[in-house]
Motif scaffolding. Structure first.
Motif, PDB file in Angstrom:
ATOM      1  N   ILE A   9     -82.017 -43.114 -32.486  1.00  0.00           N
ATOM      2  CA  ILE A   9     -82.301 -41.933 -32.303  1.00  0.00           C
ATOM      3  C   ILE A   9     -83.382 -41.471 -31.452  1.00  0.00           C
ATOM      4  O   ILE A   9     -84.575 -41.836 -31.819  1.00  0.00           O
ATOM      5  CB  ILE A   9     -82.608 -41.466 -33.783  1.00  0.00           C
ATOM      6  CG1 ILE A   9     -81.142 -41.498 -34.772  1.00  0.00           C
ATOM      7  CG2 ILE A   9     -82.849 -39.613 -33.779  1.00  0.00           C
ATOM      8  CD1 ILE A   9     -81.235 -41.245 -36.083  1.00  0.00           C
ATOM      9  N   ASP A  41     -76.260 -35.378 -31.722  1.00  0.00           N
ATOM     10  CA  ASP A  41     -76.461 -35.069 -33.034  1.00  0.00           C
ATOM     11  C   ASP A  41     -76.676 -36.436 -33.729  1.00  0.00           C
ATOM     12  O   ASP A  41     -75.720 -37.182 -33.788  1.00  0.00           O
ATOM     13  CB  ASP A  41     -75.129 -34.282 -33.597  1.00  0.00           C
ATOM     14  CG  ASP A  41     -75.266 -34.065 -35.009  1.00  0.00           C
ATOM     15  OD1 ASP A  41     -76.310 -34.317 -35.668  1.00  0.00           O
ATOM     16  OD2 ASP A  41     -74.284 -33.357 -35.612  1.00  0.00           O
ATOM     17  N   TYR A  42     -78.001 -36.554 -34.092  1.00  0.00           N
ATOM     18  CA  TYR A  42     -78.088 -37.855 -34.636  1.00  0.00           C
ATOM     19  C   TYR A  42     -77.570 -37.920 -35.940  1.00  0.00           C
ATOM     20  O   TYR A  42     -77.350 -39.240 -36.456  1.00  0.00           O
ATOM     21  CB  TYR A  42     -79.804 -37.894 -34.981  1.00  0.00           C
ATOM     22  CG  TYR A  42     -80.316 -36.902 -36.101  1.00  0.00           C
ATOM     23  CD1 TYR A  42     -80.330 -37.622 -37.511  1.00  0.00           C
ATOM     24  CD2 TYR A  42     -80.601 -35.696 -36.117  1.00  0.00           C
ATOM     25  CE1 TYR A  42     -80.846 -36.987 -38.222  1.00  0.00           C
ATOM     26  CE2 TYR A  42     -81.247 -34.882 -37.215  1.00  0.00           C
ATOM     27  CZ  TYR A  42     -81.241 -35.646 -38.275  1.00  0.00           C
ATOM     28  OH  TYR A  42     -81.738 -34.862 -39.582  1.00  0.00           O
ATOM     29  N   LYS A  43     -77.306 -36.916 -36.600  1.00  0.00           N
ATOM     30  CA  LYS A  43     -76.354 -37.163 -37.909  1.00  0.00           C
ATOM     31  C   LYS A  43     -75.107 -37.797 -37.648  1.00  0.00           C
ATOM     32  O   LYS A  43     -74.465 -38.566 -38.599  1.00  0.00           O
ATOM     33  CB  LYS A  43     -76.139 -35.671 -38.512  1.00  0.00           C
ATOM     34  CG  LYS A  43     -77.481 -35.126 -39.150  1.00  0.00           C
ATOM     35  CD  LYS A  43     -76.980 -33.851 -39.898  1.00  0.00           C
ATOM     36  CE  LYS A  43     -78.051 -33.049 -40.291  1.00  0.00           C
ATOM     37  NZ  LYS A  43     -79.023 -33.822 -41.355  1.00  0.00           N
ATOM     38  N   GLU A  44     -74.583 -37.935 -36.609  1.00  0.00           N
ATOM     39  CA  GLU A  44     -73.297 -38.878 -36.452  1.00  0.00           C
ATOM     40  C   GLU A  44     -73.606 -40.380 -36.450  1.00  0.00           C
ATOM     41  O   GLU A  44     -72.872 -41.236 -37.066  1.00  0.00           O
ATOM     42  CB  GLU A  44     -73.018 -38.726 -34.938  1.00  0.00           C
ATOM     43  CG  GLU A  44     -72.213 -37.367 -34.815  1.00  0.00           C
ATOM     44  CD  GLU A  44     -71.464 -37.153 -33.264  1.00  0.00           C
ATOM     45  OE1 GLU A  44     -71.027 -38.342 -32.646  1.00  0.00           O
ATOM     46  OE2 GLU A  44     -71.804 -36.163 -32.828  1.00  0.00           O
ATOM     47  N   ILE A  55     -76.355 -41.434 -38.759  1.00  0.00           N
ATOM     48  CA  ILE A  55     -76.638 -41.472 -40.112  1.00  0.00           C
ATOM     49  C   ILE A  55     -75.237 -41.512 -40.844  1.00  0.00           C
ATOM     50  O   ILE A  55     -75.055 -42.013 -42.090  1.00  0.00           O
ATOM     51  CB  ILE A  55     -77.311 -40.117 -40.661  1.00  0.00           C
ATOM     52  CG1 ILE A  55     -78.690 -40.139 -39.937  1.00  0.00           C
ATOM     53  CG2 ILE A  55     -77.605 -40.262 -42.114  1.00  0.00           C
ATOM     54  CD1 ILE A  55     -79.769 -41.176 -40.165  1.00  0.00           C
ATOM     55  N   GLU A  56     -74.219 -40.817 -40.525  1.00  0.00           N
ATOM     56  CA  GLU A  56     -72.963 -40.661 -41.429  1.00  0.00           C
ATOM     57  C   GLU A  56     -71.957 -41.702 -40.955  1.00  0.00           C
ATOM     58  O   GLU A  56     -70.803 -42.070 -41.615  1.00  0.00           O
ATOM     59  CB  GLU A  56     -72.336 -39.333 -41.187  1.00  0.00           C
ATOM     60  CG  GLU A  56     -73.253 -38.153 -41.639  1.00  0.00           C
ATOM     61  CD  GLU A  56     -72.865 -36.779 -41.237  1.00  0.00           C
ATOM     62  OE1 GLU A  56     -71.946 -36.540 -40.300  1.00  0.00           O
ATOM     63  OE2 GLU A  56     -73.468 -35.879 -41.482  1.00  0.00           O
ATOM     64  N   THR A 111     -90.132 -35.813 -36.859  1.00  0.00           N
ATOM     65  CA  THR A 111     -89.058 -36.167 -37.401  1.00  0.00           C
ATOM     66  C   THR A 111     -88.867 -37.452 -38.124  1.00  0.00           C
ATOM     67  O   THR A 111     -87.984 -37.777 -38.693  1.00  0.00           O
ATOM     68  CB  THR A 111     -87.719 -36.079 -36.269  1.00  0.00           C
ATOM     69  OG1 THR A 111     -88.066 -37.326 -35.391  1.00  0.00           O
ATOM     70  CG2 THR A 111     -87.876 -34.748 -35.328  1.00  0.00           C
ATOM     71  N   ILE A 150     -86.153 -38.161 -41.156  1.00  0.00           N
ATOM     72  CA  ILE A 150     -84.979 -39.045 -40.608  1.00  0.00           C
ATOM     73  C   ILE A 150     -84.853 -40.313 -41.282  1.00  0.00           C
ATOM     74  O   ILE A 150     -83.976 -40.788 -41.826  1.00  0.00           O
ATOM     75  CB  ILE A 150     -84.994 -39.135 -39.058  1.00  0.00           C
ATOM     76  CG1 ILE A 150     -84.555 -37.785 -38.458  1.00  0.00           C
ATOM     77  CG2 ILE A 150     -83.674 -40.170 -38.574  1.00  0.00           C
ATOM     78  CD1 ILE A 150     -84.598 -37.912 -36.899  1.00  0.00           C
ATOM     79  N   GLU A 165     -83.198 -39.655 -44.479  1.00  0.00           N
ATOM     80  CA  GLU A 165     -81.899 -39.537 -44.477  1.00  0.00           C
ATOM     81  C   GLU A 165     -81.192 -40.756 -44.287  1.00  0.00           C
ATOM     82  O   GLU A 165     -80.125 -41.032 -44.884  1.00  0.00           O
ATOM     83  CB  GLU A 165     -81.505 -38.626 -43.235  1.00  0.00           C
ATOM     84  CG  GLU A 165     -81.880 -37.184 -43.438  1.00  0.00           C
ATOM     85  CD  GLU A 165     -81.375 -36.393 -42.476  1.00  0.00           C
ATOM     86  OE1 GLU A 165     -80.210 -36.417 -41.867  1.00  0.00           O
ATOM     87  OE2 GLU A 165     -82.197 -35.658 -41.729  1.00  0.00           O
ATOM     88  N   ALA A 166     -81.794 -41.644 -43.551  1.00  0.00           N
ATOM     89  CA  ALA A 166     -81.077 -43.158 -43.399  1.00  0.00           C
ATOM     90  C   ALA A 166     -81.222 -43.754 -44.434  1.00  0.00           C
ATOM     91  O   ALA A 166     -80.293 -44.449 -44.608  1.00  0.00           O
ATOM     92  CB  ALA A 166     -82.008 -43.543 -42.067  1.00  0.00           C
ATOM     93  N   ALA A 179     -78.575 -42.905 -46.806  1.00  0.00           N
ATOM     94  CA  ALA A 179     -77.222 -43.590 -46.232  1.00  0.00           C
ATOM     95  C   ALA A 179     -77.025 -44.841 -46.493  1.00  0.00           C
ATOM     96  O   ALA A 179     -76.317 -45.321 -45.827  1.00  0.00           O
ATOM     97  CB  ALA A 179     -77.045 -42.988 -44.860  1.00  0.00           C
TER      98      ALA A 179
END
Length: 338
Positions: free
Chosen positions: A7, A56-59, A61-62, A77, A81, A84-85, A88
Motif C-alpha cells: 500500500i 483502492d487499498y481495501k482490495e 485488505i479484503e 494512514t 491501515i 484494518e490489516a 483481516a
C-alpha cells in the motif's frame, strides 16, 4: 511462498517493490495500491512482476490470498491501515512511524494481542552492514561496558516546506531513526532526553514550526550517555556515522562512499564524498529488512523489530520535541504519563 500486498507506490513503496522482486525469492507481490497511482507507475510495477495494481487499498485488505501487507503510504494512514490489516488476519510491515499519536499506536498494540500475527516496523538502518557490525561488536563485549554513544545524522539537503508541515517535525521524521539506533547500540531504552535546537539552514523551516539543527543528549537505562547531532543540510552528502566508547575500548563506523580511493598530491589529500542520500546508502539494508520479515512469517519466528520497537522512538521523539520547546530535560515517563 508469501503473497504480499503493498500500500503506497511512492518512493519508499518503489524501494520495497524492487527489493522483493529482485532479492526475496520466497515472496511475490500480488497487488500494489495507491490512490494517486499513475499509468506510468502501474506499468513500471507490472514490469517488475506485480500481478495487479489498483487505487483502492481495501482490495488488498479484503483479498484472502494476500498473507502480508507492507504499509508505505503517508504517515497519517499507518495506524488505521495497520488495524484494518490485523483485523483481516494479515501480517504487517509498517514504515516508520506507526503514528505520531501514542494513543493510536496503543490501539495497534491492542489489535495485535492474541493474534499471533507478525508486525515489523521499518527501521532499516539496523540492517545496514556498518551499523550491524557496530552493534554486534558492542553486544559481544569487545569494548566493555558502553559509556558514551555518539550518532551523527545529517541529510544532504532539507525537504520541501510542504513536507516539513506534515512530517511531524524533525524529531519524529528524521531523528526517529537515530533514536532507534541509540536503543539498538545501547541495548536498552532511554530514560531522559535533553535537546538544544536551532534554525540554521532555512528560516522557512522555523516559520513552519520546526527546527533544522539539533544536538540531543539521552540518558540510557544502563547508565550510558548518548549524543545525537542532526542537521537538515550537509553540503558534502549524506553523513551517517556512529561511535560507541566503553570501559575497554571504542568502536566506530564511517560513511559509505563509492570507493575508498584517496588521492595524495601537491594540491592536497582528497577522497570520495559520502553517498548522496538514503537510497544510495541503504538500498541493501532495505532488502535485508524485508527478507527478515518474510523469513519470520515462513519460519514462525519473531520479527527483528516489533510494534514496541515502533513505539519507543516515538516516545523519544515527543520528549525531544517537548525539550526543544520548553528548554529542559524531559523524562520518557513524563510522555507516557501524558
Amino acid at each position: 511462498m508469501v503473497k504480499v500486498g503493498i500500500i503506497g507506490a511512492g518512493r519508499i513503496g518503489r524501494v520495497h517493490i524492487t527489493s522483493i522482486t529482485t532479492r526475496v525469492p520466497n515472496a511475490v507481490i500480488k497487488t500494489v495500491a495507491d490512490p494517486f497511482l499513475t499509468e506510468e507507475t502501474a506499468d513500471w510495477a507490472k514490469s517488475m512482476g506485480v500481478e495487479k495494481t489498483t487505487k483502492d487499498y481495501k482490495e488488498i485488505i479484503e483479498d484472502p490470498e494476500i498473507d502480508a501487507v507492507l504499509i508505505c503510504s503517508s504517515t497519517d494512514t499507518h495506524s488505521p491501515i495497520s488495524i484494518e490489516a490485523i483485523k483481516a488476519g494479515k501480517h504487517v510491515f509498517c514504515e516508520k512511524p506507526i503514528d505520531h499519536d501514542v494513543d493510536k499506536i496503543m490501539e495497534v498494540i491492542k489489535a495485535l494481542e492474541g493474534t499471533g500475527l507478525k508486525y515489523q516496523v521499518g527501521f532499516n538502518r539496523r540492517f545496514d552492514h556498518n551499523f550491524q557490525s557496530l552493534q554486534e561488536t558492542v553486544a559481544q563485549g569487545k569494548i566493555g561496558t558502553p559509556q558514551i554513544i555518539k550518532i551523527t545524522s545529517r541529510d544532504p539537503e532539507p525537504p520541501s516546506i510542504d513536507y516539513v508541515k506534515v512530517s511531524g517535525g524533525m524529531f519524529l521524521d528524521m531523528t526517529i531513526h537515530d533514536f532507534d539506533m541509540a536503543r539498538f547500540l545501547a541495548g536498552c531504552d532511554a530514560e531522559e532526553v535533553y535537546v538544544q535546537s536551532a534554525n540554521l539552514v532555512d528560516p522557512a523551516i522555523g516559520e513552519a514550526g520546526d527546527v533544522d539543527t539539533a544536538v540531543i543528549t539521552l540518558k540510557m537505562e544502563n547508565g550510558a550517555i548518548a549524543v545525537i547531532d542532526n542537521c537538515r543540510k550537509a553540503v558534502y552528502g549524506y553523513d551517517q556515522r556512529a561511535e560507541v566508547f566503553g570501559s575497554e575500548g571504542m568502536a566506530a563506523i564511517s560513511n559509505d562512499s563509492q570507493s575508498t580511493t584517496v588521492i595524495s598530491n601537491a594540491q592536497g589529500v582528497t577522497g570520495e564524498k559520502p553517498m548522496f542520500f538514503f537510497l544510495e546508502r541503504y538500498m541493501d539494508a532495505y532488502g535485508k529488512e524485508i527478507t527478515a520479515f518474510i523469513d519470520a512469517i515462513e519460519k514462525g519466528k519473531d520479527t527483528p523489530l516489533n510494534v514496541y520497537d515502533g513505539l519507543k522512538p516515538v516516545l523519544m521523539g515527543l520528549a525531544a520535541k517537548k525539550s526543544s520547546q520548553e528548554h529542559r530535560p524531559v523524562k520518557i515517563s513524563e510522555i507516557m504519563g501524558e
